[in-house]
Design an enzyme around this catalytic site. Structure first.
Site, mmCIF file in Angstrom:
data_model
loop_
_atom_site.group_PDB
_atom_site.id
_atom_site.type_symbol
_atom_site.label_atom_id
_atom_site.label_comp_id
_atom_site.label_asym_id
_atom_site.label_seq_id
_atom_site.Cartn_x
_atom_site.Cartn_y
_atom_site.Cartn_z
ATOM 1 N N HIS A 108 0.822 -1.208 0.000
ATOM 2 C CA HIS A 108 0.000 0.000 0.000
ATOM 3 C C HIS A 108 0.860 1.264 0.000
ATOM 4 O O HIS A 108 2.069 1.214 0.192
ATOM 5 C CB HIS A 108 -0.905 0.029 1.242
ATOM 6 C CG HIS A 108 -1.708 -1.214 1.410
ATOM 7 N ND1 HIS A 108 -2.028 -1.756 2.636
ATOM 8 C CD2 HIS A 108 -2.256 -2.052 0.496
ATOM 9 C CE1 HIS A 108 -2.739 -2.855 2.483
ATOM 10 N NE2 HIS A 108 -2.879 -3.062 1.192
ATOM 11 N N HIS A 173 -9.955 -13.841 5.378
ATOM 12 C CA HIS A 173 -9.207 -13.258 4.263
ATOM 13 C C HIS A 173 -9.455 -14.082 3.016
ATOM 14 O O HIS A 173 -9.442 -15.310 3.061
ATOM 15 C CB HIS A 173 -7.709 -13.210 4.565
ATOM 16 C CG HIS A 173 -6.932 -12.418 3.560
ATOM 17 N ND1 HIS A 173 -6.531 -12.953 2.353
ATOM 18 C CD2 HIS A 173 -6.506 -11.125 3.563
ATOM 19 C CE1 HIS A 173 -5.874 -12.032 1.667
ATOM 20 N NE2 HIS A 173 -5.852 -10.915 2.366
#
Length: 429
Positions: A108, A173
């Site tokens: 990110h 997830h």
């Protein structure tokens, strides 16, 4: 019935006519026995009773350089309830410890100072040593080869630590099985080379690389190996409810404590549809998880598991930051078809994995089988249509569009929070 769906910061209301055939799939976290303890007390109790490990103060006693891996701005980890207690216990065991908070950004963007203050509070940001990981930096520590064959290259600050510990939270997830634990190292503080190797097309294509699955999951296997090779000694992980409040915590050995946390969460997050849905409605849990389309693939996989092979998926996610990944955007925009894109991806060797490839691989898998209607901010709807999605301004508008195609008798699955549930794939008849 009116259902308030998480969407950005304010939510969006879905109106369901009682004549419709629908079911609501949501986790049972809200039905957990309510603890009289505060969030701080829940974390403190876990830290006082570590799993498979001495207390953090004992681990820190003879260590000088101590690194705490912390989550970044894309994760709703309640760090204000975790980090102060970790810092306090480290200093109880070693008042002179040199402590660094290393922000695990993975792939990110860098976390801003304002976002750090939002996570930790002004006092910690002003007083503690904080470093932000950059996966694209050239200078990394090479710790050897992972089971997959990819090299393990991690942040040198972590590699040089005398004691490496982490905070985090555990949720389902969509390809690692569950978040938390070992993910602090891989992808959290790993080089892009390592992340790309771990997220290769063959691993993503594995039937075991799915929500809630750890056994035989090749991605999880690599991540566990990475945490051991990096000597991640201790974690504090929490389970949070829909209001992002701590409802359970585990602490201790990086793998033992994480496994215990996953086992706890599984009891509350697994849901089984009555039957496969003609229309599946999902969200990405609202802010901060629904800031872009890249992250929203996660919540979409819950709808994928609930839907019929040709079912329509309605994805309710604000995406105020746009697509979230240039490679993700370009691949979907420029492909001949999702099937053609998938064929291309599956031919990419592990060491040639491209940034964002895993995300558009999973997105392609969904688009091959399902029409997807995105309910998102007006600013990026035209962009979403370029990428192969239909769009709508409101979830009720999207539902009416889907009902026109599937009929008023269509079975509808509503998943209020697609990232908090483990949907057992429905029988597809």
């Amino acid at each position: 019935m009116n259902i308030k769906l998480p969407y950005s910061r304010d939510g969006m209301t879905l109106h369901l006519d009682e004549t419709l055939d629908y079911e609501i799939l949501e986790s049972a976290i809200a039905s957990m026995p309510k603890s009289e303890k505060s969030e701080d007390e829940i974390v403190a109790e876990a830290m006082a009773n570590p799993i498979g490990s001495p207390r953090l103060s004992e681990l820190a006693a003879d260590k000088h350089r101590i690194v705490i891996i912390c989550s970044d701005h894309t994760r709703p980890v309640p760090s204000r309830h975790i980090i102060p207690q970790m810092l306090r216990e480290i200093r109880q065991g070693n008042p002179s410890a040199d402590i660094t908070l290393l922000i695990a950004t993975g792939f990110h963007r860098a976390t801003t100072k304002e976002e750090l203050i939002g996570k930790f509070g002004e006092e910690i940001v002003a007083q503690e040593k904080i470093r932000i990981h950059d996966s694209r930096e050239d200078e990394m520590a090479n710790l050897g080869q992972l089971p997959s064959g990819a090299p393990l290259l991690i942040n040198k600050i972590a590699a040089d630590a005398d004691l490496l510990v982490s905070e985090g939270f555990i949720e389902t997830h969509f390809f690692a099985g569950f978040s938390g634990g070992r993910k602090s190292v891989l992808p959290g503080i790993s080089s892009q080379v390592t992340v790309l190797g771990n997220h290769c097309s063959a691993f993503i294509d594995s039937p075991y690389s799915r929500t809630g699955i750890l056994e035989n999951n090749p991605i999880h296997k690599d991540m566990v190996a990475a945490s051991r090779m990096a000597k991640l000694a201790y974690i504090v992980n929490v389970v949070i409810d829909a209001d992002k409040k701590v409802v359970h915590a585990v602490a201790g050995d990086a793998n033992d404590a994480h496994a215990a946390g996953c086992q706890f969460l599984r009891r509350y997050c697994q849901v089984t549809p009555k039957k496969a849905a003609d229309i599946a409605i999902s969200t990405n849990g609202g802010y901060p998880l629904d800031q872009n389309m890249y992250q929203s693939v996660k919540g979409m996989t819950a709808a994928e598991a609930a839907a019929k092979e040709d079912g329509i998926i309605i994805m309710v996610s604000d995406c105020g930051d746009g697509h979230g990944g240039e490679g993700f955007y370009q691949a979907l925009k420029n492909c001949e078809s999702p099937k053609a894109l998938m064929d291309e991806i599956l031919n990419v060797p592990q060491d040639e994995t491209k940034p964002d490839q895993w995300e558009y691989q999973i997105q392609s898998r969904i688009l091959i089988r399902h029409k997807v209607i995105y309910v998102m901010c007006e600013k990026y709807r035209a962009m979403a249509r370029e990428m192969g999605f239909e769009t709508a301004a409101d979830v009720n508008e999207a539902l009416e569009t889907a009902l026109k195609e599937k009929g008023r008798g269509a079975h509808i699955a509503v998943i209020p929070d697609g990232v908090s549930v483990m949907v057992k794939p429905a029988e597809r008849t």
